[in-house]
Write a protein that holds these residues in place. Structure first.
Motif, PDB file in Angstrom:
ATOM      1  N   ARG A  40      -8.584   1.897  -5.775  1.00  0.00           N
ATOM      2  CA  ARG A  40      -8.577   3.035  -4.852  1.00  0.00           C
ATOM      3  C   ARG A  40      -7.271   3.077  -4.059  1.00  0.00           C
ATOM      4  N   ARG A  41      -6.792   1.914  -3.633  1.00  0.00           N
ATOM      5  CA  ARG A  41      -5.549   1.899  -2.870  1.00  0.00           C
ATOM      6  C   ARG A  41      -4.357   2.333  -3.720  1.00  0.00           C
TER       7      ARG A  41
ATOM      8  N   ARG B  38      -6.983  15.320  -8.015  1.00  0.00           N
ATOM      9  CA  ARG B  38      -6.269  15.039  -6.781  1.00  0.00           C
ATOM     10  C   ARG B  38      -6.785  15.915  -5.646  1.00  0.00           C
TER      11      ARG B  38
ATOM     12  N   VAL C 108      -2.810  10.160  -0.073  1.00  0.00           N
ATOM     13  CA  VAL C 108      -3.986  10.664   0.635  1.00  0.00           C
ATOM     14  C   VAL C 108      -4.978   9.527   0.828  1.00  0.00           C
ATOM     15  N   ALA C 109      -5.924   9.725   1.756  1.00  0.00           N
ATOM     16  CA  ALA C 109      -7.015   8.777   1.957  1.00  0.00           C
ATOM     17  C   ALA C 109      -8.234   9.268   1.181  1.00  0.00           C
ATOM     18  N   LEU C 110      -8.925   8.358   0.500  1.00  0.00           N
ATOM     19  CA  LEU C 110     -10.077   8.702  -0.325  1.00  0.00           C
ATOM     20  C   LEU C 110     -11.330   8.049   0.247  1.00  0.00           C
TER      21      LEU C 110
ATOM     22  N   HIS D 129       0.809  -1.220   0.000  1.00  0.00           N
ATOM     23  CA  HIS D 129       0.000   0.000   0.000  1.00  0.00           C
ATOM     24  C   HIS D 129       0.846   1.275   0.000  1.00  0.00           C
TER      25      HIS D 129
ATOM     26  N   TRP E  24      -0.984   9.201  -4.622  1.00  0.00           N
ATOM     27  CA  TRP E  24      -1.249  10.565  -4.168  1.00  0.00           C
ATOM     28  C   TRP E  24      -0.847  10.805  -2.723  1.00  0.00           C
TER      29      TRP E  24
ATOM     30  N   TYR F 144      -4.578   4.753  -6.074  1.00  0.00           N
ATOM     31  CA  TYR F 144      -4.672   6.214  -6.027  1.00  0.00           C
ATOM     32  C   TYR F 144      -4.187   6.753  -4.679  1.00  0.00           C
ATOM     33  N   GLU F 145      -4.565   6.087  -3.607  1.00  0.00           N
ATOM     34  CA  GLU F 145      -4.149   6.550  -2.279  1.00  0.00           C
ATOM     35  C   GLU F 145      -2.634   6.461  -2.113  1.00  0.00           C
TER      36      GLU F 145
END
Length: 250
Positions: free
Chosen positions: A188-189, A247, A197-199, A25, A195, A191-192
């Motif tokens: 999603r993980r 973002r 960040v948490a989404l 992650h 980036w 992107y997190e």
């Protein structure tokens, strides 16, 4: 003005590779510990000199395989789940103490790449979280336990990470970090991790499944992430996302 060879000292062309993947992650970059001078013993991006009759993409693929054992098939950009593209050119006169060297950096993205194997002039090769690498100061002492990257590789790595972060906003490039079939949660993980960040899971699910051509259901499900069966998707045919996945501001 006529060309005068004596007015131009010899120079060399190299390729440097920003190889990114998501492991545990976290967005990780491939680095090698140099086995020869200059900067012997320092961590650096994989790369090396372009041979006289060699193209840039071929040189990038060769250096990656020689120094790490990882293979990237030279193609129009993506093959076998691996994305390869030119990043930028770096040519500051003093970037290499040996001579004038111009480097053409490449960005490589792939899902869950295996543990690399050192070779060539690399003593050791490893995956390292990009945040830890980017936090190293360029002026850090060489006697430090984990000194800054060799040459101007801190700048090249930062440019490669920002390219990846910005491209997944408006393109389907994030799927290059995923296996052929993946869940929305796994995407999603990605992107997190990229980036940092948490989404919100529900908002993310609505956006990616509602973006035309982004994801295509495979008809299957999986429980590999635990919990209830999750729907599997594959990358759709879209290359540009409309609307884009902007973002979040930190």
């Amino acid at each position: 003005m006529p060309y005068d060879p004596s007015a131009y000292p010899p120079f060399a062309v190299t390729v440097d590779l920003v190889v990114l993947t998501v492991r545990r992650h976290a967005l990780c970059a491939l680095v090698v510990r140099r086995g020869e001078s200059p900067y012997e013993g320092r961590w650096a991006l994989p790369g090396g000199f372009v041979q006289p009759k060699e193209g840039l993409a071929a040189a990038a693929a060769r250096e990656l395989e020689e120094e790490t054992g990882l293979r990237v098939h030279e193609s129009a950009g993506q093959s076998g789940g691996v994305h390869l593209e030119q990043l930028a050119t770096y040519g500051d006169p003093d970037r290499d103490p040996r001579m004038r060297v111009v480097s053409v950096a490449h960005l490589v993205l792939a899902p869950d790449l295996p543990a690399p194997v050192s070779g060539g002039d690399a003593q050791t090769v490893r995956w390292a979280p990009v945040e830890s690498l980017l936090s190293l100061e360029q002026e850090e002492s060489r006697e430090a336990a984990d000194p800054a990257l060799a040459f101007d590789h801190h700048r090249i790595l930062a440019d490669g990470v920002e390219r990846a972060r910005s491209k997944i906003e408006y393109s389907a490039l994030a799927t290059a970090f995923c296996p052929p079939e993946f869940t929305v949660g796994e995407l999603r993980r990605v992107y997190e991790a990229v980036w940092g960040v948490a989404l919100d899971p529900r908002n993310f699910h609505r956006k990616v499944t509602g973006t035309p051509g982004f994801l295509v259901p495979t008809g299957g499900t999986t429980t590999r992430q635990g919990g209830r069966p999750a729907q599997l998707f594959r990358a759709g045919g879209a290359t540009l996302l409309n609307p884009p996945m902007l973002r979040p501001e930190v």
